[in-house]
Design a protein around this motif. Structure first.
Motif, mmCIF file in Angstrom:
data_model
loop_
_atom_site.group_PDB
_atom_site.id
_atom_site.type_symbol
_atom_site.label_atom_id
_atom_site.label_comp_id
_atom_site.label_asym_id
_atom_site.label_seq_id
_atom_site.Cartn_x
_atom_site.Cartn_y
_atom_site.Cartn_z
ATOM 1 N N SER A 195 38.213 49.203 30.395
ATOM 2 C CA SER A 195 36.945 49.608 31.016
ATOM 3 C C SER A 195 35.734 49.024 30.301
ATOM 4 C CB SER A 195 36.837 51.140 31.036
ATOM 5 O OG SER A 195 36.973 51.670 29.720
ATOM 6 N N ALA A 196 35.892 48.660 29.011
ATOM 7 C CA ALA A 196 34.768 48.080 28.261
ATOM 8 C C ALA A 196 34.414 46.688 28.754
ATOM 9 C CB ALA A 196 35.106 48.032 26.776
ATOM 10 N N LEU A 197 35.336 46.026 29.461
ATOM 11 C CA LEU A 197 35.092 44.662 29.932
ATOM 12 C C LEU A 197 34.260 44.625 31.203
ATOM 13 C CD1 LEU A 197 38.641 43.099 29.382
ATOM 14 C CD2 LEU A 197 36.787 43.438 27.739
ATOM 15 N N LEU A 198 34.171 45.767 31.901
ATOM 16 C CA LEU A 198 33.382 45.873 33.133
ATOM 17 C C LEU A 198 33.768 44.790 34.149
ATOM 18 C CD1 LEU A 198 29.879 46.591 31.527
ATOM 19 C CD2 LEU A 198 31.526 48.246 32.431
ATOM 20 N N LEU A 199 35.070 44.685 34.414
ATOM 21 C CA LEU A 199 35.563 43.695 35.372
ATOM 22 C C LEU A 199 35.108 44.068 36.777
ATOM 23 C CD1 LEU A 199 39.258 43.135 34.235
ATOM 24 C CD2 LEU A 199 37.488 41.395 34.344
ATOM 25 N N PRO A 200 34.302 43.233 37.434
ATOM 26 C CA PRO A 200 33.822 43.589 38.780
ATOM 27 C C PRO A 200 34.915 43.514 39.843
ATOM 28 C CG PRO A 200 33.096 41.381 38.197
ATOM 29 C CD PRO A 200 33.740 41.959 36.969
ATOM 30 N N ASP A 201 35.930 42.695 39.620
ATOM 31 C CA ASP A 201 36.983 42.501 40.619
ATOM 32 C C ASP A 201 38.341 42.913 40.073
ATOM 33 O OD1 ASP A 201 36.967 40.508 38.752
ATOM 34 O OD2 ASP A 201 37.128 38.844 40.182
ATOM 35 N N GLN A 202 38.360 43.984 39.279
ATOM 36 C CA GLN A 202 39.588 44.421 38.625
ATOM 37 C C GLN A 202 40.700 44.728 39.629
ATOM 38 O OE1 GLN A 202 39.281 47.234 35.306
ATOM 39 N NE2 GLN A 202 40.882 48.475 36.259
ATOM 40 N N ASP A 203 40.366 45.426 40.704
ATOM 41 C CA ASP A 203 41.382 45.785 41.696
ATOM 42 C C ASP A 203 41.984 44.552 42.356
ATOM 43 O OD1 ASP A 203 41.016 48.440 41.135
ATOM 44 O OD2 ASP A 203 39.679 48.816 42.828
ATOM 45 N N GLN A 204 41.136 43.574 42.663
ATOM 46 C CA GLN A 204 41.624 42.340 43.283
ATOM 47 C C GLN A 204 42.535 41.576 42.329
ATOM 48 O OE1 GLN A 204 41.634 41.003 46.285
ATOM 49 N NE2 GLN A 204 42.731 39.206 45.486
ATOM 50 N N LEU A 205 42.129 41.480 41.072
ATOM 51 C CA LEU A 205 42.950 40.789 40.083
ATOM 52 C C LEU A 205 44.298 41.485 39.914
ATOM 53 C CD1 LEU A 205 40.324 39.924 37.305
ATOM 54 C CD2 LEU A 205 41.177 38.442 39.123
ATOM 55 N N SER A 206 44.269 42.800 39.895
ATOM 56 C CA SER A 206 45.507 43.555 39.764
ATOM 57 C C SER A 206 46.436 43.324 40.942
ATOM 58 C CB SER A 206 45.202 45.050 39.628
ATOM 59 O OG SER A 206 46.381 45.808 39.464
#
Length: 321
Positions: free
Chosen positions: A57-68
């Motif tokens: 969560s510290a990375l603040l990935l804007p597209d985390q769900d898509q990457l996952s």
């Protein structure tokens, strides 16, 4: 002072803890930080990681769900790794060292060359091979080129303006293109490292044969503890990585490595006595992992491909009437 970092899932925590143990033994004055590329709520009840932790969560990935959604767990970790490194690097002092190591690495000696032999490097890379291959085993040199000449399992970064420039570049390229598809010119975060000697100043290749010994180079490296500095157990004690399908090395032919492996596996069991960590499914990277073909399966596929090529090229006479 050196700061060491690894990035792992909960399933890989026993290996990460073993790495931390080896660092405490050989680098007691240096620090070790763990990047958890997983959901911390999935940790066993009451379990505490005894090192500073950077959460995803510290990375603040804007597209985390898509990457996952698009990656396997290993690809997802690779996509996030440059961002974990960049996050920690931002708080480092000028001219200090940050060293990333795979969780499957274990140290047998301190990295004394880092601040002596390689003191002027900005970026330190470890090559998969130090000598030309002279056999017909898999993988050959072309296959090694397809996955990257340098391993991303060990990267040394000295805090300089040039290193900052590298991290900005690397972290902007990898997240969306971290697939393990060597035939398509993509191989996680690793394939990008081949470009760095031409793009950045001060990139140094570590050629100490005792550094980063692994399944990919065991045939050319020392295996005694007096020469062995650190060993990557990827593919030796697990089913991770591209080299698990290799045909060049049989661990049974290396008694010293067998002994070290057995001791290492014993440490992993002590870090995970109930196998609660090792059996935890990663929360991110929802695509199934497809292990490289090996043994009879690989031979069967190769035979089928040869058959298809023959059928496609055979000259079928026309029906003459």
């Amino acid at each position: 002072m050196i700061t060491f970092l690894t990035v792992c899932t909960i399933r890989q925590l026993p290996q990460a803890l073993a790495l931390g143990e080896s660092l405490q033994r050989h680098h007691p004055s240096d620090s070790f930080v763990l990047g958890l590329c997983d959901d911390p709520s999935h940790l066993p009840t009451g379990f505490t990681i005894p090192y500073p932790v950077i959460l995803l969560s510290a990375l603040l990935l804007p597209d985390q769900d898509q990457l996952s959604q698009q990656y396997t767990p290993a690809e997802f970790v690779a996509a996030c790794k440059p961002l974990f490194i960049k996050h920690l690097y931002a708080n480092q002092a000028e001219d200090s060292w940050l060293v990333y190591l795979d969780p499957s690495v274990y140290l047998y000696q301190p990295l004394t060359d880092l601040q002596s032999r390689y003191a002027d490097a900005t970026l330190l890379l470890t090559p998969h091979l130090l000598k030309p291959l002279t056999d017909n085993a898999f993988p050959d040199e072309k296959h090694v080129q397809n996955i990257g000449l340098y391993s991303s399992g060990c990267i040394g970064l000295r805090h300089t303006a040039e290193t900052t420039r590298f991290l900005n570049w690397w972290s902007s390229r990898v997240p969306e293109r971290a697939f393990a598809r060597p035939c398509e010119g993509m191989y996680t975060d690793q394939i990008w490292l081949v470009l760095t000697p031409g793009l950045f100043e001060g990139v140094t290749i570590a050629k100490n044969p005792g550094w980063h010994v692994g399944l990919w180079n065991l045939h050319e490296r020392p295996t005694d503890e007096n020469s062995l500095v650190f060993l990557n157990y990827k593919g030796i004690v697990d089913q991770e990585g591209y080299f698990q399908a290799q045909t060049r090395v049989k661990i049974s032919a290396y008694p010293a490595i067998q002994k070290l492996r057995n001791a290492y596996q014993s440490r992993l069991r002590q870090f995970d006595p109930g196998a609660n960590l090792g059996s935890t499914t990663p929360a991110y990277g929802l695509q199934p992992f497809k292990p490289p073909l090996k043994g009879w399966r690989k031979k069967t596929v190769e035979t089928l491909r040869e058959t298809v090529r023959f059928i496609e090229n055979v000259d079928i006479p026309r029906n003459m009437k």
